[in-house]
Design a protein around this motif. Structure first.
Motif, PDB file in Angstrom:
ATOM      1  N   ALA A  29       7.915   4.982  -2.756  1.00 56.73           N
ATOM      2  CA  ALA A  29       6.941   4.897  -3.936  1.00 56.73           C
ATOM      3  C   ALA A  29       7.385   5.896  -4.916  1.00 56.73           C
ATOM      4  O   ALA A  29       7.901   6.924  -4.887  1.00 56.73           O
TER       5      ALA A  29
ATOM      6  N   VAL B 150       0.726   3.778  -7.076  1.00 56.83           N
ATOM      7  CA  VAL B 150       0.117   2.828  -6.130  1.00 56.83           C
ATOM      8  C   VAL B 150      -0.958   2.139  -6.461  1.00 56.83           C
ATOM      9  O   VAL B 150      -1.762   2.626  -7.392  1.00 56.83           O
TER      10      VAL B 150
ATOM     11  N   THR C 163      -2.804   0.180   0.705  1.00 50.73           N
ATOM     12  CA  THR C 163      -2.087   0.854  -0.261  1.00 50.73           C
ATOM     13  C   THR C 163      -0.521   0.171  -0.376  1.00 50.73           C
ATOM     14  O   THR C 163       0.128   0.239   0.331  1.00 50.73           O
ATOM     15  N   LYS C 164      -0.462  -0.087  -1.893  1.00 52.71           N
ATOM     16  CA  LYS C 164       0.812  -0.739  -1.959  1.00 52.71           C
ATOM     17  C   LYS C 164       1.371  -0.035  -3.244  1.00 52.71           C
ATOM     18  O   LYS C 164       0.681   0.515  -3.946  1.00 52.71           O
ATOM     19  N   ALA C 165       2.789  -0.006  -3.106  1.00 49.67           N
ATOM     20  CA  ALA C 165       3.559   0.618  -4.339  1.00 49.67           C
ATOM     21  C   ALA C 165       3.876  -0.139  -5.317  1.00 49.67           C
ATOM     22  O   ALA C 165       4.131  -1.492  -5.172  1.00 49.67           O
TER      23      ALA C 165
ATOM     24  N   LEU D 291       2.782   4.170   4.049  1.00 53.97           N
ATOM     25  CA  LEU D 291       2.768   4.745   2.744  1.00 53.97           C
ATOM     26  C   LEU D 291       1.663   5.879   2.250  1.00 53.97           C
ATOM     27  O   LEU D 291       1.863   6.624   1.582  1.00 53.97           O
ATOM     28  N   ASP D 292       0.535   5.671   3.028  1.00 51.32           N
ATOM     29  CA  ASP D 292      -0.399   6.463   3.141  1.00 51.32           C
ATOM     30  C   ASP D 292      -0.021   8.038   3.497  1.00 51.32           C
ATOM     31  O   ASP D 292      -0.394   8.983   2.632  1.00 51.32           O
TER      32      ASP D 292
END
Length: 364
Positions: free
Chosen positions: A119, A148, A167-169, A266-267
């Motif tokens: 990220a 994000v 959660t997506k980057a 990712l979180d």
């Protein structure tokens, strides 16, 4: 003399150099400040009636020259903020482990290097602020913000059910994404954490990458000038990452702290990067701003080149001795050399060469 104040230790140096009492130096310095504030011609002659000692005249004139015409220093950069982006990976490419004889080697499967979770973050850092007693007033940290977004899962998997918010980057950071980050995260964070003792003329420095060529429309100008602030965006010279304190060492320090943890998604990555930024030592931040001034000096010595070794000055030793300078002095010879070099590269706009005049062609 910088901002009406002598640099630290200068009174002691002048006391030993001219063999006078410290009260004499203080009296002359106060007289200098008064005359400069009133716009009068600098006159440090003895005000007593009668004979004026020639030695006393020379001492005071040399002192005034030392104050007014000594080597210049960099500005304190207290109103300057550096921002930049960096990719943070879930795990480093290689990691070293120390295992006992009966421990198994850690294992993490991954289909391909293309699927490594990462990220991009935008970090915002200023110079730490201290009072006269060296007490920390502001650590210079304004935040680190990830690129994000939240998206609802469409299918069921072994990790979550369908409909779960994930959660997506943001893989492609464009001009619009950068502008949105500034308007919604960076500028509000600066306004909320800005120390009240500092002027509100803020300069945000970043590199001149293509995604930084954002639109400065009326809405953006309103965001930069509200609540009494005057925030301006300035670009640093190209091919000079050492002119940004984040590239100079702060990103490396933050990432080394983040790699001490073992993130799973990712979180978790966002959480650990924020923790690494929070525990980042303000002392290292202050030392990096001093290194930035040394890099500027080396660039002037190299006539604008970046082929110089990393400057070292033993900051820990100087701090232990209590003589750590906040603003680095630059020799006037170095400045004159840089100015002369610039004069050889540029010419006045209204100055034309004879060859250019002869090469002009009549359009008719």
């Amino acid at each position: 003399m910088q901002d009406g104040q002598l640099r630290r230790g200068l009174k002691t140096e002048l006391e030993l150099r001219f063999q006078v009492h410290k009260s004499t130096i203080t009296r002359v310095f106060d007289d200098l400040k008064k005359q400069m504030s009133e716009g009068n011609v600098i006159d440090v002659k003895n005000k007593k009636w009668g004979y004026v000692d020639e030695n006393q005249w020379n001492i005071q004139m040399n002192f005034s020259n030392q104050c007014l015409f000594g080597d210049p220093t960099f500005v304190n950069m207290q109103e300057t903020i550096h921002i930049n982006e960096k990719w943070f990976w879930l795990n480093p490419k290689t990691r070293r482990f120390y295992l006992l004889s009966k421990e198994e080697n850690p294992y993490m499967c991954q289909q391909s290097i293309r699927f490594k979770i990462k990220a991009m973050f935008m970090a915002v850092v200023g110079k730490p602020l201290y009072d006269a007693n060296k007490n920390l007033l502001h650590d210079g940290k304004y935040g680190i913000f990830p690129f994000v977004f939240k998206k609802r899962a469409l299918k069921l998997s072994k990790n979550r059910v369908a409909g779960t918010m994930e959660t997506k980057a943001i893989e492609s950071v464009t001009k619009e994404v950068t502008r949105k980050m500034l308007m919604e995260q960076v500028i509000p964070a600066i306004k909320s954490k800005w120390h009240p003792s500092l002027p509100k003329n803020v300069f945000i420095q970043w590199d001149n990458a293509r995604q930084h060529q954002i639109s400065t429309d009326a809405e953006f100008q309103e965001g930069c000038t509200s609540y009494g602030f005057n925030i301006q965006m300035v670009f640093q010279p190209a091919q000079f990452p050492d002119l940004n304190v984040l590239d100079l060492g702060l990103f490396t320090s933050i990432q080394s702290i983040q790699y001490q943890s073992f993130t799973e998604n990712l979180d978790h990555l966002v959480e650990k990067v924020n923790e690494a930024y929070a525990v980042f030592d303000p002392k290292v931040n202050r030392n990096t701003w001093i290194t930035l001034q040394k890099c500027m000096t080396e660039i002037m010595i190299k006539n604008g080149g970046n082929n110089y070794p990393p400057p070292h000055m033993g900051k820990n030793r100087l701090e232990n001795q209590g003589i750590m300078p906040e603003q680095i002095e630059v020799s006037r010879d170095i400045i004159h050399q840089a100015v002369e070099h610039l004069n050889t590269l540029f010419r006045q706009v209204n100055q034309a060469d004879d060859e250019d005049t002869q090469m002009q062609i009549d359009a008719d």
